[in-house]
Design an enzyme around this catalytic site. Structure first.
Site, PDB file in Angstrom:
ATOM      1  N   ARG A  62       0.819  -1.208   0.000  1.00  0.00           N
ATOM      2  CA  ARG A  62       0.000   0.000   0.000  1.00  0.00           C
ATOM      3  C   ARG A  62       0.859   1.267   0.000  1.00  0.00           C
ATOM      4  O   ARG A  62       0.494   2.276  -0.604  1.00  0.00           O
ATOM      5  CB  ARG A  62      -0.934  -0.003   1.221  1.00  0.00           C
ATOM      6  CG  ARG A  62      -1.857   1.205   1.297  1.00  0.00           C
ATOM      7  CD  ARG A  62      -2.941   0.981   2.321  1.00  0.00           C
ATOM      8  NE  ARG A  62      -2.438   0.911   3.685  1.00  0.00           N
ATOM      9  CZ  ARG A  62      -2.446   1.926   4.534  1.00  0.00           C
ATOM     10  NH1 ARG A  62      -2.938   3.093   4.160  1.00  0.00           N
ATOM     11  NH2 ARG A  62      -2.004   1.790   5.757  1.00  0.00           N
ATOM     12  N   ARG A  88     -10.090   3.621  -0.993  1.00  0.00           N
ATOM     13  CA  ARG A  88      -8.799   3.093  -0.562  1.00  0.00           C
ATOM     14  C   ARG A  88      -8.175   4.029   0.465  1.00  0.00           C
ATOM     15  O   ARG A  88      -8.275   5.246   0.348  1.00  0.00           O
ATOM     16  CB  ARG A  88      -7.840   2.970  -1.744  1.00  0.00           C
ATOM     17  CG  ARG A  88      -8.248   1.950  -2.783  1.00  0.00           C
ATOM     18  CD  ARG A  88      -7.981   0.540  -2.310  1.00  0.00           C
ATOM     19  NE  ARG A  88      -8.318  -0.425  -3.357  1.00  0.00           N
ATOM     20  CZ  ARG A  88      -8.210  -1.737  -3.205  1.00  0.00           C
ATOM     21  NH1 ARG A  88      -7.752  -2.235  -2.058  1.00  0.00           N
ATOM     22  NH2 ARG A  88      -8.553  -2.556  -4.176  1.00  0.00           N
ATOM     23  N   LEU A  90      -5.060   5.821   1.969  1.00  0.00           N
ATOM     24  CA  LEU A  90      -3.715   6.246   1.624  1.00  0.00           C
ATOM     25  C   LEU A  90      -2.795   6.056   2.816  1.00  0.00           C
ATOM     26  O   LEU A  90      -3.221   6.138   3.969  1.00  0.00           O
ATOM     27  CB  LEU A  90      -3.710   7.712   1.190  1.00  0.00           C
ATOM     28  CG  LEU A  90      -4.476   8.034  -0.093  1.00  0.00           C
ATOM     29  CD1 LEU A  90      -4.596   9.548  -0.252  1.00  0.00           C
ATOM     30  CD2 LEU A  90      -3.799   7.414  -1.304  1.00  0.00           C
ATOM     31  N   ASN A 104     -12.312  14.707   3.050  1.00  0.00           N
ATOM     32  CA  ASN A 104     -13.113  13.526   2.755  1.00  0.00           C
ATOM     33  C   ASN A 104     -14.533  13.757   3.255  1.00  0.00           C
ATOM     34  O   ASN A 104     -14.747  14.412   4.282  1.00  0.00           O
ATOM     35  CB  ASN A 104     -12.526  12.296   3.452  1.00  0.00           C
ATOM     36  CG  ASN A 104     -13.216  11.008   3.045  1.00  0.00           C
ATOM     37  OD1 ASN A 104     -13.671  10.860   1.910  1.00  0.00           O
ATOM     38  ND2 ASN A 104     -13.288  10.058   3.956  1.00  0.00           N
ATOM     39  N   THR A 105     -15.497  13.243   2.498  1.00  0.00           N
ATOM     40  CA  THR A 105     -16.877  13.204   2.982  1.00  0.00           C
ATOM     41  C   THR A 105     -17.144  11.817   3.532  1.00  0.00           C
ATOM     42  O   THR A 105     -16.612  10.820   3.020  1.00  0.00           O
ATOM     43  CB  THR A 105     -17.879  13.515   1.859  1.00  0.00           C
ATOM     44  OG1 THR A 105     -17.744  12.541   0.818  1.00  0.00           O
ATOM     45  CG2 THR A 105     -17.633  14.905   1.279  1.00  0.00           C
ATOM     46  N   HIS A 106     -17.982  11.753   4.559  1.00  0.00           N
ATOM     47  CA  HIS A 106     -18.285  10.452   5.171  1.00  0.00           C
ATOM     48  C   HIS A 106     -19.774  10.384   5.485  1.00  0.00           C
ATOM     49  O   HIS A 106     -20.332  11.343   6.045  1.00  0.00           O
ATOM     50  CB  HIS A 106     -17.482  10.246   6.452  1.00  0.00           C
ATOM     51  CG  HIS A 106     -17.716   8.908   7.073  1.00  0.00           C
ATOM     52  ND1 HIS A 106     -17.203   7.746   6.530  1.00  0.00           N
ATOM     53  CD2 HIS A 106     -18.430   8.535   8.169  1.00  0.00           C
ATOM     54  CE1 HIS A 106     -17.592   6.713   7.279  1.00  0.00           C
ATOM     55  NE2 HIS A 106     -18.334   7.169   8.267  1.00  0.00           N
ATOM     56  N   SER A 133     -20.648  13.996   7.241  1.00  0.00           N
ATOM     57  CA  SER A 133     -19.540  14.787   7.768  1.00  0.00           C
ATOM     58  C   SER A 133     -18.543  15.101   6.671  1.00  0.00           C
ATOM     59  O   SER A 133     -18.382  14.329   5.720  1.00  0.00           O
ATOM     60  CB  SER A 133     -18.809  14.017   8.884  1.00  0.00           C
ATOM     61  OG  SER A 133     -19.684  13.626   9.920  1.00  0.00           O
ATOM     62  N   ASP A 138      -6.650  12.403   8.107  1.00  0.00           N
ATOM     63  CA  ASP A 138      -5.396  12.183   8.806  1.00  0.00           C
ATOM     64  C   ASP A 138      -4.992  10.725   8.594  1.00  0.00           C
ATOM     65  O   ASP A 138      -5.539  10.049   7.716  1.00  0.00           O
ATOM     66  CB  ASP A 138      -5.497  12.567  10.285  1.00  0.00           C
ATOM     67  CG  ASP A 138      -6.471  11.699  11.078  1.00  0.00           C
ATOM     68  OD1 ASP A 138      -6.985  10.702  10.527  1.00  0.00           O
ATOM     69  OD2 ASP A 138      -6.714  12.018  12.253  1.00  0.00           O
ATOM     70  N   GLY A 140      -5.542   8.173  10.402  1.00  0.00           N
ATOM     71  CA  GLY A 140      -6.476   7.189  10.929  1.00  0.00           C
ATOM     72  C   GLY A 140      -7.609   6.926   9.947  1.00  0.00           C
ATOM     73  O   GLY A 140      -7.579   7.359   8.795  1.00  0.00           O
ATOM     74  N   ASP A 142     -11.184   7.870   9.313  1.00  0.00           N
ATOM     75  CA  ASP A 142     -12.244   8.829   9.609  1.00  0.00           C
ATOM     76  C   ASP A 142     -12.078   9.452  10.992  1.00  0.00           C
ATOM     77  O   ASP A 142     -13.047   9.682  11.722  1.00  0.00           O
ATOM     78  CB  ASP A 142     -13.625   8.147   9.499  1.00  0.00           C
ATOM     79  CG  ASP A 142     -13.881   7.613   8.105  1.00  0.00           C
ATOM     80  OD1 ASP A 142     -13.500   8.282   7.137  1.00  0.00           O
ATOM     81  OD2 ASP A 142     -14.459   6.517   7.981  1.00  0.00           O
TER      82      ASP A 142
END
Length: 208
Positions: A62, A88, A90, A104-106, A133, A138, A140, A142
């Site tokens: 990865r 995926r 990163l 990022n959207t979640h 959200s 970062d 982690g 989410d």
């Protein structure tokens, strides 16, 4: 006007909505490239709109794959990188190259229901509401700083698809609002305790 690179993995409906908003001048940004980890609808939409695209198929390890993705993103010299249904993770090294200008959207009201199955997990938990959200990515899953979020009620007869479709509508509004606020200075990403310097192809990489 912010220069955006968007990363997608699927149909790209949220990306398509953001593209329409930028083209109409409702979000002060330009999508300069779209990348993906596979051939997908989002790439097709971008190509049809004349936006440069790239596909970097996932392969282990990865870390090496993430470095290739980050190199391709950085080559476009974006102001902001948006993960829009990018499925995926990163590597921490790749994240650090763009953090905090990596969003990022979640489909959940974080920190509730993190991970790839936030909609399904909310339904399985039997809760009456979930949410959407927008976060800074970062290292982690989410766990990054939350820039915006909104609750979404769960209906008694909701299916995962029906609930996700309603959440997407909220995600789109939140993402557009956050990008606009970053562009006009209402949101200062540096306020989140992170030194921001996008990695450029012609500058040395710095750890953050």
């Amino acid at each position: 006007m912010l220069r955006l690179v968007v990363l997608v993995s699927g149909s790209g409906t949220n990306f398509a909505d953001l593209l329409q908003r930028t083209k109409a001048g409702r979000v002060p940004a330009e999508i300069i490239a779209v990348g993906a980890d596979r051939a997908c609808g989002g790439i097709e939409t971008a190509a049809a709109a004349g936006i440069p695209t790239f596909v970097e198929p996932f392969s282990a390890p990865r870390e090496a794959w993430s470095r290739r993705v980050a190199d391709r993103v950085a080559a476009f010299e974006p102001d902001l990188v948006v993960l829009s249904g990018f499925m995926r993770l990163l590597s921490p090294e790749a994240v650090a190259r763009f953090e905090p200008a990596l969003l990022n959207t979640h489909p959940a009201f974080l920190p509730e229901f993190p991970g790839a199955h936030g909609v399904r997990d909310a339904l399985a938990a039997g809760v009456t509401e979930t949410g959407a959200s927008v976060i800074i990515v970062d290292s982690g899953v989410d766990t990054g700083p939350i820039l915006a979020q909104q609750r979404v009620p769960i209906e008694p007869d909701d299916s995962p698809d029906a609930l996700h479709d309603r959440i997407k509508l909220v995600e789109r509004e939140l993402l557009a609002s956050v990008i606009t606020d970053i562009a006009d200075g209402t949101i200062d990403l540096a306020d989140h305790g992170l030194e921001h310097r996008l990695d450029r192809p012609d500058t040395p990489r710095t750890a953050q």
